[in-house]
Design a protein around this motif. Structure first.
Motif, mmCIF file in Angstrom:
data_model
loop_
_atom_site.group_PDB
_atom_site.id
_atom_site.type_symbol
_atom_site.label_atom_id
_atom_site.label_comp_id
_atom_site.label_asym_id
_atom_site.label_seq_id
_atom_site.Cartn_x
_atom_site.Cartn_y
_atom_site.Cartn_z
ATOM 1 N N LYS A 504 0.801 -1.222 0.000
ATOM 2 C CA LYS A 504 0.000 0.000 0.000
ATOM 3 C C LYS A 504 0.835 1.274 0.000
ATOM 4 O O LYS A 504 0.361 2.331 -0.416
ATOM 5 C CB LYS A 504 -0.940 0.020 1.215
ATOM 6 N N LEU A 505 2.062 1.180 0.482
ATOM 7 C CA LEU A 505 2.913 2.360 0.573
ATOM 8 C C LEU A 505 3.824 2.439 -0.648
ATOM 9 O O LEU A 505 4.579 1.516 -0.928
ATOM 10 C CB LEU A 505 3.765 2.320 1.840
ATOM 11 N N PHE A 506 3.728 3.540 -1.368
ATOM 12 C CA PHE A 506 4.649 3.809 -2.486
ATOM 13 C C PHE A 506 5.494 4.997 -2.042
ATOM 14 O O PHE A 506 5.044 6.141 -2.072
ATOM 15 C CB PHE A 506 3.870 4.139 -3.754
ATOM 16 N N ALA A 507 6.705 4.724 -1.599
ATOM 17 C CA ALA A 507 7.560 5.762 -1.032
ATOM 18 C C ALA A 507 8.936 5.713 -1.689
ATOM 19 O O ALA A 507 9.466 4.643 -1.970
ATOM 20 C CB ALA A 507 7.699 5.576 0.478
ATOM 21 N N PHE A 508 9.501 6.889 -1.945
ATOM 22 C CA PHE A 508 10.847 6.955 -2.506
ATOM 23 C C PHE A 508 11.477 8.298 -2.170
ATOM 24 O O PHE A 508 10.787 9.235 -1.738
ATOM 25 C CB PHE A 508 10.838 6.723 -4.025
ATOM 26 N N ARG A 509 12.776 8.344 -2.334
ATOM 27 C CA ARG A 509 13.523 9.574 -2.099
ATOM 28 C C ARG A 509 14.206 10.023 -3.380
ATOM 29 O O ARG A 509 14.608 9.204 -4.208
ATOM 30 C CB ARG A 509 14.558 9.381 -0.994
ATOM 31 N N ARG A 510 14.338 11.338 -3.519
ATOM 32 C CA ARG A 510 15.084 11.938 -4.623
ATOM 33 C C ARG A 510 16.178 12.817 -4.018
ATOM 34 O O ARG A 510 15.920 13.580 -3.090
ATOM 35 C CB ARG A 510 14.158 12.794 -5.501
ATOM 36 N N ARG A 511 17.387 12.696 -4.563
ATOM 37 C CA ARG A 511 18.523 13.399 -3.963
ATOM 38 C C ARG A 511 19.428 13.951 -5.063
ATOM 39 O O ARG A 511 19.793 13.250 -6.011
ATOM 40 C CB ARG A 511 19.313 12.447 -3.074
ATOM 41 N N PHE A 512 19.785 15.241 -4.897
ATOM 42 C CA PHE A 512 20.770 15.866 -5.772
ATOM 43 C C PHE A 512 21.580 16.826 -4.924
ATOM 44 O O PHE A 512 21.055 17.812 -4.402
ATOM 45 C CB PHE A 512 20.088 16.612 -6.924
ATOM 46 N N GLY A 513 22.884 16.541 -4.783
ATOM 47 C CA GLY A 513 23.728 17.383 -3.948
ATOM 48 C C GLY A 513 23.205 17.418 -2.520
ATOM 49 O O GLY A 513 22.985 16.375 -1.899
ATOM 50 N N ASP A 514 22.974 18.601 -1.999
ATOM 51 C CA ASP A 514 22.493 18.764 -0.626
ATOM 52 C C ASP A 514 20.975 18.728 -0.526
ATOM 53 O O ASP A 514 20.433 18.794 0.581
ATOM 54 C CB ASP A 514 22.989 20.097 -0.046
ATOM 55 N N GLU A 515 20.301 18.650 -1.666
ATOM 56 C CA GLU A 515 18.839 18.665 -1.641
ATOM 57 C C GLU A 515 18.305 17.233 -1.650
ATOM 58 O O GLU A 515 18.709 16.410 -2.469
ATOM 59 C CB GLU A 515 18.285 19.418 -2.858
ATOM 60 N N GLU A 516 17.371 16.951 -0.725
ATOM 61 C CA GLU A 516 16.777 15.617 -0.655
ATOM 62 C C GLU A 516 15.288 15.743 -0.367
ATOM 63 O O GLU A 516 14.863 16.492 0.510
ATOM 64 C CB GLU A 516 17.449 14.779 0.438
ATOM 65 N N LEU A 517 14.483 15.007 -1.142
ATOM 66 C CA LEU A 517 13.040 15.002 -0.996
ATOM 67 C C LEU A 517 12.563 13.585 -0.726
ATOM 68 O O LEU A 517 13.100 12.619 -1.278
ATOM 69 C CB LEU A 517 12.355 15.535 -2.257
ATOM 70 N N ALA A 518 11.554 13.456 0.134
ATOM 71 C CA ALA A 518 10.923 12.164 0.384
ATOM 72 C C ALA A 518 9.476 12.233 -0.095
ATOM 73 O O ALA A 518 8.756 13.198 0.203
ATOM 74 C CB ALA A 518 10.960 11.824 1.871
ATOM 75 N N VAL A 519 9.061 11.216 -0.855
ATOM 76 C CA VAL A 519 7.708 11.148 -1.397
ATOM 77 C C VAL A 519 7.003 9.963 -0.748
ATOM 78 O O VAL A 519 7.481 8.819 -0.828
ATOM 79 C CB VAL A 519 7.724 10.972 -2.929
ATOM 80 N N LEU A 520 5.878 10.227 -0.070
ATOM 81 C CA LEU A 520 5.114 9.190 0.618
ATOM 82 C C LEU A 520 3.711 9.148 0.026
ATOM 83 O O LEU A 520 3.000 10.163 0.032
ATOM 84 C CB LEU A 520 5.019 9.479 2.109
ATOM 85 N N CYS A 521 3.291 7.980 -0.472
ATOM 86 C CA CYS A 521 1.978 7.857 -1.099
ATOM 87 C C CYS A 521 1.265 6.604 -0.599
ATOM 88 O O CYS A 521 1.839 5.501 -0.637
ATOM 89 C CB CYS A 521 2.113 7.785 -2.620
ATOM 90 N N ASN A 522 0.047 6.779 -0.149
ATOM 91 C CA ASN A 522 -0.802 5.670 0.278
ATOM 92 C C ASN A 522 -1.705 5.278 -0.885
ATOM 93 O O ASN A 522 -2.705 5.942 -1.160
ATOM 94 C CB ASN A 522 -1.627 6.091 1.494
ATOM 95 N N VAL A 523 -1.363 4.195 -1.603
ATOM 96 C CA VAL A 523 -2.123 3.800 -2.785
ATOM 97 C C VAL A 523 -3.256 2.856 -2.379
ATOM 98 O O VAL A 523 -3.382 1.741 -2.895
ATOM 99 C CB VAL A 523 -1.219 3.158 -3.852
ATOM 100 N N SER A 524 -4.095 3.338 -1.485
ATOM 101 C CA SER A 524 -5.233 2.542 -1.021
ATOM 102 C C SER A 524 -6.295 3.468 -0.457
ATOM 103 O O SER A 524 -6.041 4.650 -0.193
ATOM 104 C CB SER A 524 -4.805 1.540 0.056
ATOM 105 N N GLY A 525 -7.483 2.903 -0.253
ATOM 106 C CA GLY A 525 -8.579 3.661 0.313
ATOM 107 C C GLY A 525 -8.691 3.540 1.818
ATOM 108 O O GLY A 525 -9.717 3.921 2.399
#
Length: 564
Positions: A504-525
């Motif tokens: 149910k959890l679709f999560a990933f991180r994106r990173r470039f240099g000092d910048e880092e983002l986390a993406v959290l998605c609940n693919v369910s109802g």
């Protein structure tokens, strides 16, 4: 040509596909046209897209809605005039956007002058512009079962049609109205390259190339093993990424782009391509395509019988496919990012919940798509959460492929009710209903009778309503596009999948240099706990209006956090 060692301009760009026939009609004939696109360019500019991809507007008999081209250098009068195209191009450029054209060169229309000449005589000098073969040994010309091989058309039935005038068969991987060009012919390749140069000289900014990895066939055209398709096998091993495909594309790039100063975009539709082949197609040092449309994630809801054997998709499978493509093209090559187009059902109906959580699932899917590494493609209507058509009768369908399936399924004894249910899930017409601009007659698409019925939900789902709604899919897309434009972590950063086994959890991180983002998605109802390892950092963007419980993701909730 561009420097292959530097990031290209399209690494932080977003492309919007206009299916002209269904976008906006100004003449009242029920068919979308070029002035209709011009009228709505501000909508696209305000959305924030960088490139418009225009589905075929070339002269065509329209057996396959323009993917059967009879004259590559003329605008079909259904869509407008040459002057109106030039005006469209100028207006796109004036707004700082680019325009790429759909180009179909695996096949032409059977009404193209080249095919008419090729079919005129076996001894004609242009006979080899297409694939002509005599009947199978032991069969008379035209005798049932005498096709040169057992390849099946992608639209059903044999890939060969008998031509009584010359007593031979011609090859068509799609409709009999779409005979395949023989790229082994130097004459064919030169004419294609000349035509492409003609369009670039006219001022367009590149091409999306239809079925481009089908252009090279194994010369012997051998039989394929018979599979679930019955007497006709698809023949894919002999034409998908065939023996000379890379040679042909490299030749095309040299002949069309090598001497030009401008930086163009060339996207290839490559059904059946593997990740290893995609690297070869898109490695900038090889001088081929900028990116490809792969179909692995589009087949996740296909059963053993293929597209028409629908099975609900497992979200965990989607994560697996996404991760494989993100990792494979991380060092060499580039991904295209899409969930829908003119050949696929509506994304929110296919991958989300288009009823109770239409807004939430539409924006979550957009988050998953736009936050990956690659170039996102928006299909018209996705930016307002348009859904599948929900047609109640076969008479409402127009798609050549869907109608062919109906005939095949009927002969197999499948009930009309079951056939219609399948069409409601997977037909290409789900994405081809007219764009829903407002709650007026025909959704503001036309003052006449539309060529295909408007989705009945247009009174609730339309551009005018969505742009002013408290929950606006359009505004959420704007924010995603702005984030890509301003963040190198989004456009160029590494991709790291988190919790690959969680269904149910679709999560990933994106990173470039000092910048880092986390993406959290609940693919369910259903509510879903936030992973304990995930640090609580600033919320950059979410699809709920309030922050909510930091320990729990709500149904179809998407969150983007900045970690540093």
């Amino acid at each position: 040509m561009r420097n292959p060692y530097q990031p290209a301009w399209w690494t932080n760009a977003v492309v919007y596909q206009v299916y002209t026939r269904s976008f906006a009609d100004t003449s009242g004939d029920g068919v979308g046209d070029l002035p209709g696109i011009i009228e709505h360019l501000d909508h696209l500019s305000e959305l924030g897209v960088d490139v418009i991809w225009l589905s075929p507007i070339h002269q065509s008999p329209q057996y396959d809605n323009g993917y059967d081209i009879s004259n590559y250098r003329r605008i079909d009068e259904r869509y407008g005039t040459e002057e109106e195209f030039d005006r469209l191009l100028a207006e796109v450029h004036r707004r700082g956007m680019k325009l790429i054209m759909d180009l179909v060169v695996n096949h032409t229309s059977d009404e193209h002058s080249a095919f008419v000449v090729s079919a005129s005589s076996r001894s004609n000098v242009s006979r080899d512009s297409y694939f002509w073969r005599g009947p199978r040994r032991g069969f008379a010309p035209g005798e049932p079962g005498g096709e040169p091989n057992n390849w099946g058309s992608i639209f059903g039935g044999s890939a060969w049609t008998y031509h009584p005038g010359t007593e031979q068969y011609y090859l068509h991987l799609f409709s009999p109205h779409q005979p395949d060009l023989n790229w082994e012919s130097t004459r064919v390749r030169q004419r294609v390259f000349e035509m492409m140069n003609w369009w670039l000289d006219r001022g367009i900014d590149g091409f999306r190339m239809d079925a481009i990895n089908f252009i090279s066939k194994r010369p012997s055209l051998p039989d394929s093993p018979v599979g679930a398709g019955g007497m006709f096998a698809n023949g894919a091993p002999s034409f998908v990424s065939g023996p000379r495909v890379h040679e042909f594309i490299q030749e095309m790039m040299r002949a069309v782009f090598a001497y030009r100063d401008a930086d163009y975009l060339v996207v290839g539709e490559t059904e059946g391509v593997t990740v290893d082949e995609a690297v070869l197609f898109t490695d900038p040092l090889r001088g081929e395509l900028d990116m490809v449309f792969q179909f692995e994630h589009m087949r996740l809801d296909h059963g053993p019988g293929g597209k028409w054997d629908y099975l609900p998709m497992d979200p965990a499978d989607l994560k697996t496919v996404v991760n494989r493509w993100q990792r494979a093209l991380s060092d060499r090559g580039w991904n295209s990012l899409y969930l829908g187009n003119h050949d696929q059902p509506r994304a929110v109906s296919r991958f989300g919940d288009d009823d109770k959580y239409r807004y939430e699932s539409a924006t979550l899917l957009a988050t998953l798509q736009h936050m990956q590494r690659g170039t996102p493609f928006i299909y018209q209507g996705e930016e307002i959460g348009m859904t599948n058509a929900g047609f109640a009768s076969l008479d409402q369908y127009r798609d050549l492929e869907s109608l062919a399936y109906y005939g095949i399924a009927t002969r197999r004894g499948i009930s009309p009710e079951r056939i219609l249910a399948t069409l409601n899930q997977v037909s290409r017409d789900n994405a081809r209903t007219p764009m829903q601009w407002d709650d007026g007659p025909n959704g503001g698409f036309t003052t006449g009778t539309p060529w295909i019925d408007v989705n009945p939900n247009y009174r609730d789902i339309n551009v005018q309503a969505d742009r002013t709604a408290e929950k606006s899919v359009f505004r959420y897309y704007q924010q995603l596009i702005n984030l890509r434009h301003g963040s190198k972590a989004v456009s160029l950063g590494d991709f790291e999948l988190m919790d690959p086994g969680d269904p149910k959890l679709f999560a990933f991180r994106r990173r470039f240099g000092d910048e880092e983002l986390a993406v959290l998605c609940n693919v369910s109802g259903e509510p879903l706990p936030v992973p304990q390892y995930e640090p609580r950092h600033r919320l950059v963007l979410g699809n709920y209006s309030d922050p909510g419980d930091p320990e729990m993701l709500r149904p179809w909730e998407a969150r983007i956090h900045r970690l540093s």
